[in-house]
Design an enzyme around this catalytic site. Sequence first.
Site, PDB file in Angstrom:
ATOM      1  N   VAL A  11       0.826  -1.211   0.000  1.00  0.00           N
ATOM      2  CA  VAL A  11       0.000   0.000   0.000  1.00  0.00           C
ATOM      3  C   VAL A  11       0.860   1.261   0.000  1.00  0.00           C
ATOM      4  CG1 VAL A  11      -1.572   1.350   1.462  1.00  0.00           C
ATOM      5  CG2 VAL A  11      -2.046  -1.051   1.007  1.00  0.00           C
ATOM      6  N   THR A 123      -5.287  -0.270   7.584  1.00  0.00           N
ATOM      7  CA  THR A 123      -6.635  -0.672   7.996  1.00  0.00           C
ATOM      8  C   THR A 123      -6.636  -0.887   9.503  1.00  0.00           C
ATOM      9  OG1 THR A 123      -6.922  -1.728   5.859  1.00  0.00           O
ATOM     10  CG2 THR A 123      -8.462  -2.370   7.596  1.00  0.00           C
ATOM     11  N   PHE A 166      -8.394   0.938  -0.783  1.00  0.00           N
ATOM     12  CA  PHE A 166      -9.189  -0.152  -1.368  1.00  0.00           C
ATOM     13  C   PHE A 166      -8.469  -0.838  -2.517  1.00  0.00           C
ATOM     14  CE2 PHE A 166     -12.155   2.955   0.429  1.00  0.00           C
ATOM     15  CZ  PHE A 166     -12.876   2.151   1.289  1.00  0.00           C
ATOM     16  N   GLU A 169      -4.150  -6.011  -4.730  1.00  0.00           N
ATOM     17  CA  GLU A 169      -2.853  -6.463  -5.240  1.00  0.00           C
ATOM     18  C   GLU A 169      -3.097  -7.086  -6.612  1.00  0.00           C
ATOM     19  OE1 GLU A 169      -0.919  -8.942  -2.316  1.00  0.00           O
ATOM     20  OE2 GLU A 169      -1.234  -7.432  -0.788  1.00  0.00           O
ATOM     21  N   GLY A 285     -14.948 -21.766  -5.548  1.00  0.00           N
ATOM     22  CA  GLY A 285     -13.608 -22.347  -5.660  1.00  0.00           C
ATOM     23  C   GLY A 285     -13.051 -22.711  -4.304  1.00  0.00           C
ATOM     24  N   CYS A 292      -5.773  -9.379   3.515  1.00  0.00           N
ATOM     25  CA  CYS A 292      -6.816  -8.491   4.058  1.00  0.00           C
ATOM     26  C   CYS A 292      -8.088  -9.183   4.538  1.00  0.00           C
ATOM     27  CB  CYS A 292      -7.177  -7.449   3.004  1.00  0.00           C
ATOM     28  SG  CYS A 292      -5.830  -6.303   2.702  1.00  0.00           S
ATOM     29  N   LYS A 295      -7.995 -11.196   7.986  1.00  0.00           N
ATOM     30  CA  LYS A 295      -7.664 -10.365   9.149  1.00  0.00           C
ATOM     31  C   LYS A 295      -8.732  -9.287   9.370  1.00  0.00           C
ATOM     32  CE  LYS A 295      -4.577  -6.712   7.507  1.00  0.00           C
ATOM     33  NZ  LYS A 295      -5.413  -5.559   7.864  1.00  0.00           N
ATOM     34  N   LYS A 352      -3.759 -15.133  -5.017  1.00  0.00           N
ATOM     35  CA  LYS A 352      -4.496 -14.862  -6.254  1.00  0.00           C
ATOM     36  C   LYS A 352      -3.466 -14.572  -7.350  1.00  0.00           C
ATOM     37  CE  LYS A 352      -5.319  -9.916  -5.728  1.00  0.00           C
ATOM     38  NZ  LYS A 352      -6.287  -8.852  -5.821  1.00  0.00           N
ATOM     39  N   ARG A 359       0.271 -14.399   1.895  1.00  0.00           N
ATOM     40  CA  ARG A 359      -0.398 -14.290   3.201  1.00  0.00           C
ATOM     41  C   ARG A 359      -1.768 -14.965   3.127  1.00  0.00           C
ATOM     42  NH1 ARG A 359       0.857  -7.950   4.438  1.00  0.00           N
ATOM     43  NH2 ARG A 359       0.778  -7.812   2.167  1.00  0.00           N
TER      44      ARG A 359
HETATM   45  N1  LIG Z   1      -2.055  -5.261   0.711  1.00  0.00           N
HETATM   46  C1  LIG Z   1      -3.259  -4.883   0.342  1.00  0.00           C
HETATM   47  O1  LIG Z   1      -3.790  -5.320  -0.666  1.00  0.00           O
HETATM   48  C2  LIG Z   1      -4.014  -3.853   1.150  1.00  0.00           C
HETATM   49  C3  LIG Z   1      -5.135  -3.221   0.597  1.00  0.00           C
HETATM   50  C4  LIG Z   1      -5.817  -2.282   1.348  1.00  0.00           C
HETATM   51  C5  LIG Z   1      -5.406  -1.982   2.638  1.00  0.00           C
HETATM   52  N2  LIG Z   1      -4.321  -2.623   3.162  1.00  0.00           N
HETATM   53  C6  LIG Z   1      -3.887  -2.243   4.517  1.00  0.00           C
HETATM   54  O2  LIG Z   1      -2.771  -1.369   4.397  1.00  0.00           O
HETATM   55  C7  LIG Z   1      -1.842  -1.605   5.455  1.00  0.00           C
HETATM   56  C8  LIG Z   1      -0.478  -1.949   4.882  1.00  0.00           C
HETATM   57  O3  LIG Z   1      -0.603  -3.162   4.157  1.00  0.00           O
HETATM   58  P1  LIG Z   1       0.588  -3.725   3.256  1.00  0.00           P
HETATM   59  O4  LIG Z   1       0.061  -4.922   2.563  1.00  0.00           O
HETATM   60  O5  LIG Z   1       1.183  -2.620   2.471  1.00  0.00           O
HETATM   61  O6  LIG Z   1       1.607  -4.165   4.423  1.00  0.00           O
HETATM   62  P2  LIG Z   1       3.147  -4.572   4.268  1.00  0.00           P
HETATM   63  O7  LIG Z   1       3.429  -5.421   5.436  1.00  0.00           O
HETATM   64  O8  LIG Z   1       3.410  -5.069   2.887  1.00  0.00           O
HETATM   65  O9  LIG Z   1       3.924  -3.182   4.406  1.00  0.00           O
HETATM   66  C9  LIG Z   1       4.099  -2.494   5.608  1.00  0.00           C
HETATM   67  C10 LIG Z   1       5.475  -1.853   5.574  1.00  0.00           C
HETATM   68  O10 LIG Z   1       5.626  -0.997   6.695  1.00  0.00           O
HETATM   69  C11 LIG Z   1       6.978  -1.083   7.134  1.00  0.00           C
HETATM   70  N3  LIG Z   1       7.092  -0.587   8.517  1.00  0.00           N
HETATM   71  C12 LIG Z   1       6.681  -1.177   9.665  1.00  0.00           C
HETATM   72  N4  LIG Z   1       6.981  -0.393  10.730  1.00  0.00           N
HETATM   73  C13 LIG Z   1       7.588   0.722  10.240  1.00  0.00           C
HETATM   74  C14 LIG Z   1       8.123   1.888  10.836  1.00  0.00           C
HETATM   75  N5  LIG Z   1       8.117   2.075  12.148  1.00  0.00           N
HETATM   76  N6  LIG Z   1       8.666   2.820  10.029  1.00  0.00           N
HETATM   77  C15 LIG Z   1       8.707   2.651   8.690  1.00  0.00           C
HETATM   78  N7  LIG Z   1       8.227   1.556   8.074  1.00  0.00           N
HETATM   79  C16 LIG Z   1       7.653   0.602   8.825  1.00  0.00           C
HETATM   80  C17 LIG Z   1       7.286  -2.563   6.992  1.00  0.00           C
HETATM   81  O11 LIG Z   1       8.670  -2.813   7.003  1.00  0.00           O
HETATM   82  C18 LIG Z   1       6.631  -2.868   5.651  1.00  0.00           C
HETATM   83  O12 LIG Z   1       7.503  -2.657   4.569  1.00  0.00           O
HETATM   84  C19 LIG Z   1      -2.451  -2.715   6.320  1.00  0.00           C
HETATM   85  O13 LIG Z   1      -3.169  -2.151   7.371  1.00  0.00           O
HETATM   86  C20 LIG Z   1      -3.404  -3.402   5.358  1.00  0.00           C
HETATM   87  O14 LIG Z   1      -4.479  -4.024   6.003  1.00  0.00           O
HETATM   88  C21 LIG Z   1      -3.600  -3.533   2.438  1.00  0.00           C
END
Ligand SMILES: NC(=O)c1ccc[n+]([C@@H]2O[C@H](COP(=O)([O-])OP(=O)(O)OC[C@H]3O[C@@H](n4cnc5c(N)ncnc54)[C@H](O)[C@@H]3O)[C@@H](O)[C@H]2O)c1
Length: 463
Positions: A11, A123, A166, A169, A285, A292, A295, A352, A359
């Site tokens: 994100v 989130t 929203f 990936e 399926g 997401c 969790k 997917k 994850r």
């Molecule tokens: N992945 C998705 O498709 C998606 C979609 C919508 C919302 N979200 C939400 O967005 C948020 C992030 O998801 P993601 O998939 O990008 O997570 P991710 O784990 O891929 O990325 C999080 C990043 O934050 C970094 N980080 C952690 N602590 C830190 C700090 N103190 N300083 C700097 N960097 C730090 C981590 O090293 C990591 O690179 C989550 O809450 C998730 O639920 C994710």
Amino acid sequence: MDICVIGAGYVGLVTSACLAYLGNHVTAVEANPERLGSLQKGLVPFFEPGLQEFVQQTSESGFLLFSDDLDQAVKRAQIIFIAVGTPSLPNGEPDLSQVMVVARSIGSALDAKHRRIIVNKSTVPVGSGNWVEMLVSQGVQNSQPVPARSARPEAPSFVVVSNPEFLREGSAIADSFYPDRIVVGSTDEQAIAVMKNLYKPIVNQSFDVPSLAPRPKDFSAVPFVVTDLASAELIKYSANAFLAMKISFANEIAGLCEKVGADVSQVTQGIGLDYRIGKAFLNAGVGWGGSCFGKDVSALMQVAKEYNYPTSLLEATVAVNERQRLVVIKKLQDELKILKGRTVGLMGLSFKPNTDDLRDAPALTIAYQLLKMGASVKAYDPVSNERCKILHPTLDIQYCDSSEDLASDTDALVLVTEWEQFKRLDWKKLAKSMRWPLLIDGRNALSEEDITLAGMTYRGVGR
Ligand SMILES: NC(=O)c1ccc[n+]([C@@H]2O[C@H](COP(=O)([O-])OP(=O)(O)OC[C@H]3O[C@@H](n4cnc5c(N)ncnc54)[C@H](O)[C@@H]3O)[C@@H](O)[C@H]2O)c1
């Protein structure tokens, strides 16, 4: 605008690159030294279509920088995005420790030069906006020297808003430029105005269309939805819970289709054409997975539990999904009878297609269950073999470099992730190299006719 994005994962990195493309000066702060080192060399450390080129392009233009210096990045910024992970704890509650550390660090870094807007893009459960505000204030207090009575320093001014993400990936860049809506939760007029201004090019679709993400046909203005903080936080959880529920619904109907001799693809087509229902997320399926859905549904249930509020629909959504992951095992047993000593080839590992994200991937549940039952497991994923080896070192499976390698000497193939390349295989050739030409289509993504013509036994889900 000067922007700081904390966390350069799926994100944070996509958000940073998109905002930089729109002409903002963005500093993406990343704490993981390996991830940061790789980004500073221009390499995206995970797979997301187009992101490598896009990050390179925005970094070269000078609008996107990577750093581990949160303090400096926060001091420079007008808007600070929190985009760190919020994974599930074993009890289903979200682990907010990354958000907590970041919120306090932001507070310690704030100065009184101008008012900052702190945006929760991670989130987080309902009420987190207020909680982050408290943590930032604590950070501010801890960093302030005890003032002499006469020289009380001006306190930093900030506001916390919610801006749930929203993106999906696999299509993250396009989802960021062409979202269905942008939600901002705040009652602070100034913050809403600044956020509106930041997103204006997307809302009005007035930016130069990037060649990497062409604008979909007939796409026009994007709704900018302003809500209070708690509603914005609940919108994100409710949206994911609803999508997960739709898939679980299709899967429950699929089970019934098998009993009564109906075809779930025809049933879901018939119901999906009703505009009140819609076609998306009705594919039967092996169930949903990813970082997401699981969790967020758990977190929503936990919030409800705090208020002693029953969430029967959400519980059923999870229960159907857990059961569904194992339907392919039942189908293998029906066809092969004994699984001990059999070799099963899993087509796909990521949760997917078009991502290497493992994850909560259904493939892992299926692989562990097959191993537990005494079968050997082979797997081939176009992009996530290496990641799986690193993240799941105890998963005793044989990784293959191609579908041909995977099929060779197996008793069955199971399609778990519907990568495009799996839809264009020479099934006749694959069938010849297998010990037992059985294909379980765990995504109903293949042509039963083509596979049967190739001399294989085809089993879908709910067909
Ligand atoms: N992945 C998705 O498709 C998606 C979609 C919508 C919302 N979200 C939400 O967005 C948020 C992030 O998801 P993601 O998939 O990008 O997570 P991710 O784990 O891929 O990325 C999080 C990043 O934050 C970094 N980080 C952690 N602590 C830190 C700090 N103190 N300083 C700097 N960097 C730090 C981590 O090293 C990591 O690179 C989550 O809450 C998730 O639920 C994710």
